[in-house]
Motif scaffolding. Sequence first.
Motif, PDB file in Angstrom:
ATOM      1  N   GLN A 193       0.821  -1.206   0.000  1.00 57.62           N
ATOM      2  CA  GLN A 193       0.000   0.000   0.000  1.00 57.62           C
ATOM      3  C   GLN A 193       0.857   1.259   0.000  1.00 57.62           C
ATOM      4  OE1 GLN A 193      -2.478  -0.396   3.446  1.00 57.62           O
ATOM      5  NE2 GLN A 193      -3.648  -2.104   2.591  1.00 57.62           N
ATOM      6  N   ASN A 194       2.022   1.198   0.613  1.00 58.92           N
ATOM      7  CA  ASN A 194       2.872   2.375   0.729  1.00 58.92           C
ATOM      8  C   ASN A 194       3.864   2.532  -0.417  1.00 58.92           C
ATOM      9  OD1 ASN A 194       1.777   3.396   3.166  1.00 58.92           O
ATOM     10  ND2 ASN A 194       2.854   1.797   4.285  1.00 58.92           N
ATOM     11  N   GLN A 195       3.878   1.592  -1.339  1.00 60.00           N
ATOM     12  CA  GLN A 195       4.776   1.720  -2.486  1.00 60.00           C
ATOM     13  C   GLN A 195       4.203   2.730  -3.481  1.00 60.00           C
ATOM     14  OE1 GLN A 195       5.287  -2.473  -3.700  1.00 60.00           O
ATOM     15  NE2 GLN A 195       7.445  -2.208  -3.176  1.00 60.00           N
ATOM     16  N   THR A 196       5.098   3.299  -4.278  1.00 60.38           N
ATOM     17  CA  THR A 196       4.702   4.266  -5.297  1.00 60.38           C
ATOM     18  C   THR A 196       5.032   3.701  -6.674  1.00 60.38           C
ATOM     19  OG1 THR A 196       6.843   5.376  -5.436  1.00 60.38           O
ATOM     20  CG2 THR A 196       5.317   6.122  -3.683  1.00 60.38           C
ATOM     21  N   GLY A 197       4.730   4.446  -7.692  1.00 59.44           N
ATOM     22  CA  GLY A 197       5.055   4.047  -9.055  1.00 59.44           C
ATOM     23  C   GLY A 197       6.546   3.942  -9.314  1.00 59.44           C
ATOM     24  N   GLN A 198       7.362   4.493  -8.422  1.00 58.08           N
ATOM     25  CA  GLN A 198       8.818   4.410  -8.543  1.00 58.08           C
ATOM     26  C   GLN A 198       9.363   3.077  -8.016  1.00 58.08           C
ATOM     27  OE1 GLN A 198      10.587   7.034  -9.917  1.00 58.08           O
ATOM     28  NE2 GLN A 198       8.557   7.856 -10.329  1.00 58.08           N
ATOM     29  N   ASP A 199       8.541   2.345  -7.281  1.00 55.92           N
ATOM     30  CA  ASP A 199       8.975   1.098  -6.641  1.00 55.92           C
ATOM     31  C   ASP A 199       8.672  -0.112  -7.521  1.00 55.92           C
ATOM     32  OD1 ASP A 199       9.816   2.313  -4.169  1.00 55.92           O
ATOM     33  OD2 ASP A 199       7.692   2.587  -3.699  1.00 55.92           O
ATOM     34  N   THR A 200       9.360  -1.204  -7.232  1.00 57.99           N
ATOM     35  CA  THR A 200       9.110  -2.473  -7.918  1.00 57.99           C
ATOM     36  C   THR A 200       8.693  -3.508  -6.881  1.00 57.99           C
ATOM     37  OG1 THR A 200      10.782  -1.974  -9.594  1.00 57.99           O
ATOM     38  CG2 THR A 200      10.115  -4.276  -9.380  1.00 57.99           C
ATOM     39  N   LEU A 201       7.602  -4.183  -7.146  1.00 57.74           N
ATOM     40  CA  LEU A 201       7.087  -5.221  -6.264  1.00 57.74           C
ATOM     41  C   LEU A 201       7.307  -6.559  -6.969  1.00 57.74           C
ATOM     42  CD1 LEU A 201       3.628  -5.116  -4.524  1.00 57.74           C
ATOM     43  CD2 LEU A 201       4.577  -7.192  -5.449  1.00 57.74           C
ATOM     44  N   ILE A 202       8.095  -7.422  -6.386  1.00 52.64           N
ATOM     45  CA  ILE A 202       8.403  -8.728  -6.968  1.00 52.64           C
ATOM     46  C   ILE A 202       7.690  -9.777  -6.132  1.00 52.64           C
ATOM     47  CG2 ILE A 202      10.253 -10.362  -7.491  1.00 52.64           C
ATOM     48  CD1 ILE A 202      12.070  -7.787  -7.684  1.00 52.64           C
ATOM     49  N   TYR A 203       6.881 -10.609  -6.790  1.00 50.08           N
ATOM     50  CA  TYR A 203       6.085 -11.570  -6.024  1.00 50.08           C
ATOM     51  C   TYR A 203       5.948 -12.891  -6.766  1.00 50.08           C
ATOM     52  CZ  TYR A 203       2.193 -10.467  -9.147  1.00 50.08           C
ATOM     53  OH  TYR A 203       1.405 -10.318 -10.255  1.00 50.08           O
ATOM     54  N   PHE A 204       5.703 -13.934  -5.995  1.00 53.39           N
ATOM     55  CA  PHE A 204       5.532 -15.294  -6.513  1.00 53.39           C
ATOM     56  C   PHE A 204       4.115 -15.441  -7.050  1.00 53.39           C
ATOM     57  CE2 PHE A 204       4.858 -19.973  -5.398  1.00 53.39           C
ATOM     58  CZ  PHE A 204       5.463 -20.414  -6.554  1.00 53.39           C
ATOM     59  N   GLU A 205       4.020 -15.559  -8.355  1.00 57.91           N
ATOM     60  CA  GLU A 205       2.730 -15.571  -9.050  1.00 57.91           C
ATOM     61  C   GLU A 205       1.824 -16.727  -8.634  1.00 57.91           C
ATOM     62  OE1 GLU A 205       1.718 -16.559 -13.568  1.00 57.91           O
ATOM     63  OE2 GLU A 205       2.870 -14.705 -13.345  1.00 57.91           O
ATOM     64  N   SER A 206       2.386 -17.864  -8.284  1.00 55.27           N
ATOM     65  CA  SER A 206       1.578 -19.039  -7.960  1.00 55.27           C
ATOM     66  C   SER A 206       0.933 -18.967  -6.582  1.00 55.27           C
ATOM     67  CB  SER A 206       2.419 -20.303  -8.070  1.00 55.27           C
ATOM     68  OG  SER A 206       2.861 -20.459  -9.400  1.00 55.27           O
ATOM     69  N   ASP A 207       1.317 -17.987  -5.770  1.00 59.23           N
ATOM     70  CA  ASP A 207       0.677 -17.781  -4.475  1.00 59.23           C
ATOM     71  C   ASP A 207      -0.582 -16.941  -4.723  1.00 59.23           C
ATOM     72  OD1 ASP A 207      -0.186 -16.749  -1.973  1.00 59.23           O
ATOM     73  OD2 ASP A 207       1.847 -16.866  -1.166  1.00 59.23           O
ATOM     74  N   GLN A 208      -1.732 -17.603  -4.780  1.00 63.12           N
ATOM     75  CA  GLN A 208      -2.977 -16.920  -5.132  1.00 63.12           C
ATOM     76  C   GLN A 208      -3.318 -15.816  -4.140  1.00 63.12           C
ATOM     77  OE1 GLN A 208      -5.767 -20.144  -5.519  1.00 63.12           O
ATOM     78  NE2 GLN A 208      -5.111 -20.604  -7.601  1.00 63.12           N
ATOM     79  N   PHE A 209      -3.065 -16.064  -2.880  1.00 62.70           N
ATOM     80  CA  PHE A 209      -3.352 -15.055  -1.858  1.00 62.70           C
ATOM     81  C   PHE A 209      -2.509 -13.806  -2.101  1.00 62.70           C
ATOM     82  CE2 PHE A 209      -2.641 -13.091   2.288  1.00 62.70           C
ATOM     83  CZ  PHE A 209      -3.958 -12.871   2.687  1.00 62.70           C
ATOM     84  N   LEU A 210      -1.232 -14.009  -2.334  1.00 58.74           N
ATOM     85  CA  LEU A 210      -0.319 -12.896  -2.582  1.00 58.74           C
ATOM     86  C   LEU A 210      -0.670 -12.190  -3.892  1.00 58.74           C
ATOM     87  CD1 LEU A 210       2.116 -11.472  -1.351  1.00 58.74           C
ATOM     88  CD2 LEU A 210       3.579 -13.083  -2.577  1.00 58.74           C
ATOM     89  N   SER A 211      -1.011 -12.952  -4.917  1.00 56.71           N
ATOM     90  CA  SER A 211      -1.371 -12.362  -6.201  1.00 56.71           C
ATOM     91  C   SER A 211      -2.581 -11.444  -6.070  1.00 56.71           C
ATOM     92  CB  SER A 211      -1.647 -13.454  -7.235  1.00 56.71           C
ATOM     93  OG  SER A 211      -0.445 -14.120  -7.563  1.00 56.71           O
ATOM     94  N   GLN A 212      -3.541 -11.816  -5.234  1.00 56.68           N
ATOM     95  CA  GLN A 212      -4.701 -10.951  -4.990  1.00 56.68           C
ATOM     96  C   GLN A 212      -4.287  -9.720  -4.198  1.00 56.68           C
ATOM     97  OE1 GLN A 212      -7.433 -13.527  -2.998  1.00 56.68           O
ATOM     98  NE2 GLN A 212      -8.177 -14.469  -4.881  1.00 56.68           N
ATOM     99  N   MET A 213      -3.409  -9.900  -3.237  1.00 64.83           N
ATOM    100  CA  MET A 213      -2.985  -8.817  -2.363  1.00 64.83           C
ATOM    101  C   MET A 213      -2.277  -7.707  -3.140  1.00 64.83           C
ATOM    102  SD  MET A 213      -0.530  -8.999   1.010  1.00 64.83           S
ATOM    103  CE  MET A 213      -1.193 -10.530   1.573  1.00 64.83           C
ATOM    104  N   VAL A 214      -1.529  -8.052  -4.178  1.00 68.76           N
ATOM    105  CA  VAL A 214      -0.742  -7.056  -4.896  1.00 68.76           C
ATOM    106  C   VAL A 214      -1.562  -6.244  -5.892  1.00 68.76           C
ATOM    107  CG1 VAL A 214       1.371  -8.408  -4.635  1.00 68.76           C
ATOM    108  CG2 VAL A 214       0.059  -8.581  -6.750  1.00 68.76           C
ATOM    109  N   ASN A 215      -2.802  -6.650  -6.134  1.00 64.70           N
ATOM    110  CA  ASN A 215      -3.623  -5.952  -7.120  1.00 64.70           C
ATOM    111  C   ASN A 215      -3.771  -4.472  -6.837  1.00 64.70           C
ATOM    112  OD1 ASN A 215      -4.064  -8.060  -8.884  1.00 64.70           O
ATOM    113  ND2 ASN A 215      -5.861  -8.786  -7.795  1.00 64.70           N
ATOM    114  N   SER A 216      -3.778  -4.084  -5.580  1.00 66.17           N
ATOM    115  CA  SER A 216      -3.975  -2.676  -5.238  1.00 66.17           C
ATOM    116  C   SER A 216      -2.656  -1.892  -5.193  1.00 66.17           C
ATOM    117  CB  SER A 216      -4.693  -2.560  -3.893  1.00 66.17           C
ATOM    118  OG  SER A 216      -3.888  -3.128  -2.874  1.00 66.17           O
TER     119      SER A 216
END
Length: 186
Positions: free
Chosen positions: A23-46
């Motif tokens: 939530q606190n990241q900006t467009g300048q940041d990069t978020l790297i996440y494990f795609e197969s973790d469905q919970f995490l994949s939903q969490m990063v949508n915002s």
Amino acid sequence: TRCSRDWSSDVCSSDLAKSKIFQNQTGQDTLIYFESDQFLSQMVNSAKSKRVSYTLKNSECHDFSNENLFGDHNRLNICAAVLAARALGVSDAVIREKVASFQPLEHRLETVANERGVLIINDSKGTNPDSTIIAIQAFLSPVHLILCGKDKGLPLEAFAKFVVSHVKTVTIFGEIKKRLVPILKQ
């Protein structure tokens, strides 16, 4: 959510902390996440940041390897590290050198010896059924498993079924022996 299932409060706290970081990241940041973790994949949508997902199939990670790190979980860790380093502008040559020279932590799928074709691995930090299963899955050759330790009261039925179907021999001692041996014999 995972927290509403039978998960520890540590997992829930970790999930909450991750969501606040996103939530606190900006467009300048990069978020790297494990795609197969469905919970995490939903969490990063915002997340407002640039999102970069990875799986075992990431072709951009295949050129980076380390013969001292066993298992898919370590290949995933390498991929996440490669993507993070690239996001920071580190060259592939430097990344390749660092990945290749990385040594596993003590007691974490650590090679103790390799004598006459017998590879001896110490994974004594793997103290629960899930981490032991992941360690066993890291090897294609027959596994002779030595288990010991305290009985933490964790469910062992699925673990025992996995061990019976994936391990050539098992030796058990310590407190866990009293409960695990009868389950393995079922």
